[in-house]
Design a protein around this motif. Structure first.
Motif, mmCIF file in Angstrom:
data_model
loop_
_atom_site.group_PDB
_atom_site.id
_atom_site.type_symbol
_atom_site.label_atom_id
_atom_site.label_comp_id
_atom_site.label_asym_id
_atom_site.label_seq_id
_atom_site.Cartn_x
_atom_site.Cartn_y
_atom_site.Cartn_z
ATOM 1 N N THR A 158 5.679 34.228 26.120
ATOM 2 C CA THR A 158 5.033 33.885 27.385
ATOM 3 C C THR A 158 3.649 33.248 27.254
ATOM 4 O O THR A 158 3.312 32.326 28.004
ATOM 5 C CB THR A 158 4.890 35.155 28.260
ATOM 6 O OG1 THR A 158 6.130 35.844 28.288
ATOM 7 C CG2 THR A 158 4.480 34.793 29.670
ATOM 8 N N SER A 159 2.832 33.700 26.325
ATOM 9 C CA SER A 159 1.405 33.353 26.328
ATOM 10 C C SER A 159 1.153 31.848 26.245
ATOM 11 O O SER A 159 0.222 31.335 26.872
ATOM 12 C CB SER A 159 0.692 34.069 25.171
ATOM 13 O OG SER A 159 1.265 33.691 23.929
ATOM 14 N N TYR A 160 1.964 31.101 25.473
ATOM 15 C CA TYR A 160 1.735 29.671 25.340
ATOM 16 C C TYR A 160 2.131 28.912 26.611
ATOM 17 O O TYR A 160 1.460 27.964 27.039
ATOM 18 C CB TYR A 160 2.526 29.122 24.147
ATOM 19 C CG TYR A 160 2.404 27.618 23.984
ATOM 20 C CD1 TYR A 160 1.240 27.050 23.473
ATOM 21 C CD2 TYR A 160 3.445 26.781 24.367
ATOM 22 C CE1 TYR A 160 1.118 25.671 23.349
ATOM 23 C CE2 TYR A 160 3.340 25.401 24.245
ATOM 24 C CZ TYR A 160 2.173 24.852 23.734
ATOM 25 O OH TYR A 160 2.059 23.494 23.604
ATOM 26 N N VAL B 133 9.296 44.333 27.169
ATOM 27 C CA VAL B 133 9.225 42.861 27.174
ATOM 28 C C VAL B 133 8.987 42.366 28.593
ATOM 29 O O VAL B 133 8.113 41.520 28.841
ATOM 30 C CB VAL B 133 10.530 42.259 26.602
ATOM 31 C CG1 VAL B 133 10.571 40.741 26.843
ATOM 32 C CG2 VAL B 133 10.652 42.553 25.111
ATOM 33 N N ALA B 134 9.771 42.904 29.545
ATOM 34 C CA ALA B 134 9.633 42.474 30.939
ATOM 35 C C ALA B 134 8.249 42.811 31.488
ATOM 36 O O ALA B 134 7.620 41.990 32.176
ATOM 37 C CB ALA B 134 10.715 43.143 31.787
ATOM 38 N N LEU B 135 7.745 43.996 31.188
ATOM 39 C CA LEU B 135 6.420 44.401 31.661
ATOM 40 C C LEU B 135 5.336 43.494 31.084
ATOM 41 O O LEU B 135 4.408 43.071 31.797
ATOM 42 C CB LEU B 135 6.159 45.857 31.260
ATOM 43 C CG LEU B 135 4.796 46.442 31.658
ATOM 44 C CD1 LEU B 135 4.642 46.446 33.165
ATOM 45 C CD2 LEU B 135 4.638 47.855 31.103
ATOM 46 N N THR B 136 5.444 43.177 29.802
ATOM 47 C CA THR B 136 4.443 42.316 29.158
ATOM 48 C C THR B 136 4.471 40.913 29.753
ATOM 49 O O THR B 136 3.413 40.303 30.000
ATOM 50 C CB THR B 136 4.701 42.253 27.642
ATOM 51 O OG1 THR B 136 4.598 43.573 27.102
ATOM 52 C CG2 THR B 136 3.690 41.341 26.953
ATOM 53 N N ILE B 137 5.663 40.381 29.984
ATOM 54 C CA ILE B 137 5.776 39.046 30.586
ATOM 55 C C ILE B 137 5.094 39.034 31.955
ATOM 56 O O ILE B 137 4.345 38.104 32.289
ATOM 57 C CB ILE B 137 7.255 38.637 30.708
ATOM 58 C CG1 ILE B 137 7.832 38.347 29.318
ATOM 59 C CG2 ILE B 137 7.409 37.404 31.608
ATOM 60 C CD1 ILE B 137 9.326 38.065 29.313
ATOM 61 N N LEU B 138 5.338 40.059 32.763
ATOM 62 C CA LEU B 138 4.723 40.140 34.096
ATOM 63 C C LEU B 138 3.201 40.157 34.002
ATOM 64 O O LEU B 138 2.515 39.403 34.709
ATOM 65 C CB LEU B 138 5.218 41.404 34.809
ATOM 66 C CG LEU B 138 4.480 41.781 36.102
ATOM 67 C CD1 LEU B 138 4.655 40.681 37.148
ATOM 68 C CD2 LEU B 138 4.984 43.114 36.632
ATOM 69 N N LEU B 139 2.650 41.004 33.117
ATOM 70 C CA LEU B 139 1.198 41.145 33.038
ATOM 71 C C LEU B 139 0.535 39.919 32.423
ATOM 72 O O LEU B 139 -0.541 39.492 32.870
ATOM 73 C CB LEU B 139 0.844 42.410 32.250
ATOM 74 C CG LEU B 139 1.253 43.729 32.928
ATOM 75 C CD1 LEU B 139 0.946 44.917 32.040
ATOM 76 C CD2 LEU B 139 0.558 43.883 34.277
ATOM 77 N N VAL B 140 1.158 39.354 31.385
ATOM 78 C CA VAL B 140 0.590 38.140 30.781
ATOM 79 C C VAL B 140 0.653 36.980 31.772
ATOM 80 O O VAL B 140 -0.292 36.192 31.904
ATOM 81 C CB VAL B 140 1.340 37.783 29.479
ATOM 82 C CG1 VAL B 140 0.909 36.405 28.968
ATOM 83 C CG2 VAL B 140 1.081 38.835 28.417
ATOM 84 N N PHE B 141 1.756 36.862 32.500
ATOM 85 C CA PHE B 141 1.904 35.823 33.517
ATOM 86 C C PHE B 141 0.820 35.954 34.579
ATOM 87 O O PHE B 141 0.299 34.950 35.084
ATOM 88 C CB PHE B 141 3.295 35.937 34.160
ATOM 89 C CG PHE B 141 3.560 34.934 35.247
ATOM 90 C CD1 PHE B 141 3.871 33.617 34.931
ATOM 91 C CD2 PHE B 141 3.500 35.304 36.589
ATOM 92 C CE1 PHE B 141 4.119 32.695 35.938
ATOM 93 C CE2 PHE B 141 3.745 34.380 37.589
ATOM 94 C CZ PHE B 141 4.053 33.069 37.259
ATOM 95 N N THR B 142 0.432 37.189 34.902
ATOM 96 C CA THR B 142 -0.552 37.426 35.955
ATOM 97 C C THR B 142 -1.991 37.242 35.476
ATOM 98 O O THR B 142 -2.811 36.632 36.165
ATOM 99 C CB THR B 142 -0.393 38.859 36.516
ATOM 100 O OG1 THR B 142 0.941 39.033 36.976
ATOM 101 C CG2 THR B 142 -1.372 39.106 37.665
#
Length: 337
Positions: A72-74, A110-119
């Motif tokens: 997600t980060s990139y 994975v899902a939680l990290t994607i949500l927080l990084v996206f936010t």
């Protein structure tokens, strides 16, 4: 007693959560994190009921965090921030996690990290790296606190459950003896079958409690003696299991036998005495305290078994099918004790 023990475990968890969260926050700040709240977040999530469960959950959390950030980060700085884009990222990221055949707990991380990084990543470019570092800090502190500050130990509860099972098994054998000697013909078969069902439930409870106690001692550095105790209980549990199987089979035999009504005075005396000896044998297990059996009680149990084995050999060969079944079941039980 059980309620008191549960309250004690909850109090221990409260203290551990507070102390580990405070320490992890300060440790994250010392490590240069701009998002120190991520460390106590890991502490709160990773403090499970046993150290073993905490270690496994911690591994899953770290793995899920790393995978989620890598996926997600990139991309996040190039994407519009809306629900549809978040849904696509979650679909893609979690599908990759599924394709890798990782544990379901990791998939949630994975899902939680994607949500927080996206936010948060677009507002703070350090968020992704802070999340990895702070997650590791929180995980390590949570496990260390769990291991050395009142580590969870369910050995006493396992011992209590085992003794409850022994008591119930002994009482059931006593009831069988009374049925044969003084209550024959009163239709107690259905009542005894209900007792067998209750005994089975208690057997499952005791086994589950032993398993929980064994898991609670994994990664526990200060309870080595209790591991030996639980190994002893696991061995004795095999005898309890054999006792249950014996009672279950004998109740079926006696119930059918009662329908025939053919039970002589000598049969009542012999069968009742045999059941009473087994009752006294299993009653001796109630004296076990954390795996330490009184030597005198152990000798007494051995004498009881030897007397019953001698009786089995001295009895004439049964000619009646139900009596034959009873004696075969008794001999089978004696071989396993």
């Amino acid at each position: 007693m059980k309620k008191s023990k549960k309250n004690q475990n909850k109090s221990s968890l409260v203290w551990k959560m507070a102390i580990a969260s405070a320490v992890s926050w300060e440790a994250a700040k010392l490590a240069g994190s701009k998002h120190p709240y991520l460390a106590p977040l890991s502490v709160i999530l990773c403090l499970q009921s046993t150290i073993d469960q905490s270690v496994r959950f911690s591994f899953h959390r770290i793995a899920g965090t790393v995978i989620g950030i890598m996926l997600t980060s990139y991309l996040v700085s190039y994407l519009q921030m809306n629900g549809w884009m978040l849904g696509l990222l979650l679909l893609g990221g979690t599908y990759v996690a599924k394709w890798l055949r990782i544990d379901e707990t990791v998939l949630h991380q994975v899902a939680l990290t994607i949500l927080l990084v996206f936010t948060f990543e677009r507002h703070s470019k350090d968020y992704a790296m802070d999340r990895i570092i702070d997650t590791v800090i929180g995980v390590v502190i949570a496990i260390l606190v769990h291991m050395f500050l009142f580590p969870p130990d369910y050995t006493k509860r396992a011992a209590d459950s085992f003794q409850t099972l022994a008591h119930q098994l002994s009482d059931t054998l006593s009831d069988l003896s009374k049925w044969v000697q003084s209550e024959w013909g009163q239709g107690k078969g259905n009542i005894m079958e209900d007792k067998v069902n209750n005994l089975l439930q208690e057997l499952h409870t005791a086994k589950e409690m032993l398993q929980t106690a064994s898991e609670s001692l994994k990664f526990n550095p200060i309870r080595k003696k209790h591991k030996i105790t639980l190994a002893r209980y696991q061995t004795e549990m095999q005898k309890m299991n054999a006792g249950y199987e014996y009672i279950s089979n004998v109740v079926k035999t006696l119930k059918e036998w009662e329908k025939e009504g053919d039970l002589s005075s000598s049969d009542k005396r012999e069968l009742g005495n045999d059941l009473q000896v087994l009752n006294e044998f299993f009653a001796g297990f109630k004296g076990i305290q954390l795996g330490e059996t009184d030597n005198w009680k152990q000798k007494e149990q051995n004498v009881l078994l030897e007397s019953l084995r001698s009786d089995m050999q001295s009895h004439p060969q049964p000619s009646q099918v139900y009596k034959d079944s009873f004696f075969l079941e008794t001999k089978k039980l004696l071989k396993s004790l």
